[in-house]
Design an enzyme around this catalytic site. Structure first.
Site, mmCIF file in Angstrom:
data_model
loop_
_atom_site.group_PDB
_atom_site.id
_atom_site.type_symbol
_atom_site.label_atom_id
_atom_site.label_comp_id
_atom_site.label_asym_id
_atom_site.label_seq_id
_atom_site.Cartn_x
_atom_site.Cartn_y
_atom_site.Cartn_z
ATOM 1 N N HIS A 204 0.846 -1.170 0.016
ATOM 2 C CA HIS A 204 -0.069 -0.052 0.086
ATOM 3 C C HIS A 204 0.830 1.249 -0.018
ATOM 4 O O HIS A 204 1.664 1.332 0.750
ATOM 5 C CB HIS A 204 -0.814 -0.239 1.286
ATOM 6 C CG HIS A 204 -2.013 -0.809 1.125
ATOM 7 N ND1 HIS A 204 -2.591 -1.826 2.213
ATOM 8 C CD2 HIS A 204 -2.743 -1.358 -0.070
ATOM 9 C CE1 HIS A 204 -3.569 -2.272 1.565
ATOM 10 N NE2 HIS A 204 -3.804 -2.193 0.324
ATOM 11 N N GLU A 207 1.655 3.869 3.140
ATOM 12 C CA GLU A 207 2.142 3.181 4.207
ATOM 13 C C GLU A 207 3.501 3.451 4.412
ATOM 14 O O GLU A 207 4.510 2.258 4.421
ATOM 15 C CB GLU A 207 1.536 1.886 4.552
ATOM 16 C CG GLU A 207 -0.034 1.790 4.565
ATOM 17 C CD GLU A 207 -0.766 0.588 4.419
ATOM 18 O OE1 GLU A 207 -0.097 -0.531 4.311
ATOM 19 O OE2 GLU A 207 -2.096 0.568 4.076
ATOM 20 N N ARG A 262 -3.199 4.836 -2.227
ATOM 21 C CA ARG A 262 -3.132 3.572 -1.677
ATOM 22 C C ARG A 262 -2.761 2.267 -2.725
ATOM 23 O O ARG A 262 -1.989 1.435 -2.401
ATOM 24 C CB ARG A 262 -4.406 3.132 -0.719
ATOM 25 C CG ARG A 262 -4.704 1.793 -0.493
ATOM 26 C CD ARG A 262 -6.038 1.574 0.196
ATOM 27 N NE ARG A 262 -6.375 0.387 0.163
ATOM 28 C CZ ARG A 262 -6.462 -0.407 1.507
ATOM 29 N NH1 ARG A 262 -5.790 -0.095 2.169
ATOM 30 N NH2 ARG A 262 -6.987 -1.590 1.406
ATOM 31 N N HIS A 331 2.303 -3.469 6.830
ATOM 32 C CA HIS A 331 1.532 -2.708 6.549
ATOM 33 C C HIS A 331 1.651 -1.451 7.693
ATOM 34 O O HIS A 331 2.165 -1.691 8.519
ATOM 35 C CB HIS A 331 -0.006 -2.828 6.509
ATOM 36 C CG HIS A 331 -0.260 -3.936 5.288
ATOM 37 N ND1 HIS A 331 -1.122 -3.468 4.251
ATOM 38 C CD2 HIS A 331 -0.118 -5.197 5.148
ATOM 39 C CE1 HIS A 331 -1.244 -4.259 3.442
ATOM 40 N NE2 HIS A 331 -0.680 -5.431 3.664
ATOM 41 N N GLU A 405 0.461 -4.690 11.204
ATOM 42 C CA GLU A 405 0.097 -3.167 10.877
ATOM 43 C C GLU A 405 1.166 -2.432 11.936
ATOM 44 O O GLU A 405 1.000 -2.495 13.228
ATOM 45 C CB GLU A 405 -1.304 -2.944 11.334
ATOM 46 C CG GLU A 405 -2.442 -3.637 10.545
ATOM 47 C CD GLU A 405 -2.553 -3.050 9.035
ATOM 48 O OE1 GLU A 405 -1.896 -1.862 8.953
ATOM 49 O OE2 GLU A 405 -3.251 -3.680 8.148
HETATM 50 C C1 BHK Z 1 -4.408 -6.692 6.304
HETATM 51 C C2 BHK Z 1 -4.032 -7.824 5.880
HETATM 52 C C3 BHK Z 1 -4.869 -8.804 5.311
HETATM 53 C C4 BHK Z 1 -6.242 -8.118 4.767
HETATM 54 C C5 BHK Z 1 -6.592 -6.901 5.391
HETATM 55 C C6 BHK Z 1 -5.598 -6.114 6.204
HETATM 56 C C7 BHK Z 1 -5.928 -4.973 6.762
HETATM 57 C C8 BHK Z 1 -5.558 -3.866 5.579
HETATM 58 C C9 BHK Z 1 -6.167 -3.762 4.283
HETATM 59 O O1 BHK Z 1 -5.743 -4.108 3.477
HETATM 60 O O2 BHK Z 1 -7.284 -3.207 4.263
HETATM 61 C C10 BHK Z 1 -5.458 -2.508 6.295
HETATM 62 C C11 BHK Z 1 -4.520 -1.633 5.411
HETATM 63 O O3 BHK Z 1 -4.366 -1.601 4.688
HETATM 64 C C12 BHK Z 1 -3.953 -0.548 6.497
HETATM 65 O O4 BHK Z 1 -2.607 -1.138 6.412
HETATM 66 ZN ZN ZN Z 2 -2.168 -1.502 4.176
#
Ligand code: BHK
Ligand code: ZN
Length: 443
Positions: A204, A207, A262, A331, A405
């Site tokens: 993403h 991040e 993103r 992330h 995260e």
């Molecule tokens: C993480 C791992 C697997 C699936 C979803 C998530 C949460 C992540 C997302 O893809 O929505 C939240 C996010 O980007 C913030 O890092």
């Molecule tokens: Zn993410």
């Protein structure tokens, strides 16, 4: 001193009028560039982040109504509204009054987490520019700063230069806009396809602490080999691959155009909206709950599994290799260690073991400075998410699939100050080592 060169020569083969500044075609072209915002950078002056607390189902539906109203242009920073966890929402300055009235009229509890996003981003930019000058004069990569894609790729080459017997680079493919998918490979075994661990970061774009942590970690692995017992023994039987920027086009775009981008930057035929969420694009319950079929959505799953060449490059490399045992995806933000599944509430077959490892990981991570991480399956502690990276890894036989995260819990969110990069990377390293050690002993 030599005479200055003529800045350009008339070409005898190209018609001059093509480049003539008064030619209408070019005026229209440059006009379109400016008009369409290609030269602009998105600004966030007066934009605020609201932290909204919902206390019952009725309040959840009210908040959903607010977030889904098209004209307010709200951007969810953290999780769709759910009980027990505050929701962070970026509110553009033009919508502030309307959103405040809505929240007050409906008696929803909220606070302002970020007063003015642009102030934070300006500070971040200034810090980066200052750092660029310092690095130029010292000729040394500052691990406590954010960097451009180019600088990160250069530092990867530099790590190889310092540790050529341990580290090499691999280009596993190219992005939609043709940037390299550049990977560091740590290996002490000549030629054999050893069991391997994949550390993925920057899928993403916004991040930023994720690539910063990954490049720090790469350097740390290189430094610690031969010194740290866990790393040394692991690299005696396993290879480690680190991809610091898994979404290079998006990452570049966050530096040049929109800090809060993103998705990927691929073109969607028939839509003016750009990009796919690469964490919904994997071939694991593709298109299911927690992903959206609209190209304008932040969680657009894309037209078909692995439609994003960035996702396909990693998937193909891992399948072809055939001996990956562990996949970790970094992330930010919200401080969690997550494991499959995201696409179902059903427990993964190895959930108990993964949960135990994740708990130990969070415990080790907290040892450094007390940073608290929550632990659980993606579905149970965040929300439903189909087609995600770690679910694909797990469903393709990579048992040890985790997603972090990283910091923080929303005070700065995606705009985590650079002063927190090294503290984040250091504590994360304690967590990563817990996973690595467990994998080493269980394969
Ligand atoms: C993480 C791992 C697997 C699936 C979803 C998530 C949460 C992540 C997302 O893809 O929505 C939240 C996010 O980007 C913030 O890092
Ligand atoms: Zn993410």
């Amino acid at each position: 001193m030599s005479l200055p060169q003529t800045p350009y020569k008339y070409s005898l083969t190209q018609p001059l009028y093509d480049w003539h500044p008064w030619n209408m075609k070019w005026i229209l072209f440059f006009g379109a560039l400016i008009g369409s915002g290609i030269c602009d950078r998105e600004t966030f002056s007066g934009h605020q982040v609201f932290r909204i607390n919902v206390r019952n189902g009725d309040e959840i539906s009210k908040l959903n109504r607010l977030v889904n109203s098209d004209n307010l242009k709200l951007n969810l920073w953290k999780s769709p509204p759910a009980l027990g966890h505050p929701t962070d929402v970026l509110v553009p300055s033009v919508s502030l009054q309307e959103v405040k009235s809505f929240l007050e009229d409906h008696d929803l509890e909220y606070s302002v987490a970020v007063e003015d996003l642009q102030t934070i981003l300006d500070a971040e930019k200034q810090e980066m520019q200052h750092n660029v000058h310092q690095e130029l004069s010292s000729n040394c990569f500052n691990y406590g700063a954010y960097h451009t894609l180019e600088a990160i790729h250069k530092e990867m080459d530099n790590i190889v230069k310092y540790y050529p017997r341990l580290v090499s680079t691999v280009t596993i493919g190219h992005s939609f806009e043709n940037r390299s998918m550049y990977v560091l490979k740590f290996s002490t075994g000549e030629g054999r396809q050893r069991p391997a661990l994949w550390l993925n970061a920057g899928i993403h774009a916004r991040e930023w602490v994720s690539p910063a942590t990954a490049i720090w970690t790469a350097r740390k692995i290189a430094c610690d080999y031969g010194k740290d017992a866990i790393i040394t023994s692991t690299l005696k039987k396993m290879d480690i691959f680190v991809l610091p920027v898994a979404n290079p086009d998006g990452y570049v775009y966050t530096h040049t155009h929109n800090r809060l981008w993103r998705k990927t930057r691929s073109v969607n035929p028939g839509s003016t909206c750009i990009g796919t969420d690469p964490n919904r694009n994997w071939n694991s319950s593709f298109g299911g709950v927690g992903s959206i079929a609209d190209p304008c959505s932040e969680v657009y799953h894309g037209p078909y599994p692995h439609s994003e060449v960035e996702v396909k490059s990693v998937a193909d490399f891992i399948k072809k290799h055939g001996n990956f045992k562990c996949f970790i995806d970094l992330h930010s933000f919200s401080q969690m260690v997550l494991y499959p599944y995201g696409y179902t509430a059903t427990k993964a077959q190895d959930a108990d073991e993964l949960d135990m490892v994740a708990r130990n990981t969070a415990k080790a991570l907290a040892m450094l400075s007390g940073t608290q991480y929550r632990v659980g399956s993606i579905f149970s502690i965040t929300y439903a998410a189909s087609g995600s990276t770690v679910d694909w890894a797990y469903d393709n036989g990579i048992k040890y699939a985790f997603s972090f995260e990283l910091r923080d819990t929303g005070d700065y969110g995606f705009a985590l100050p650079a002063s927190q990069i090294i503290p984040t990377a250091q504590e994360t390293w304690l967590g990563l080592k817990t996973i690595i050690e467990h994998v080493r002993d269980n394969i």
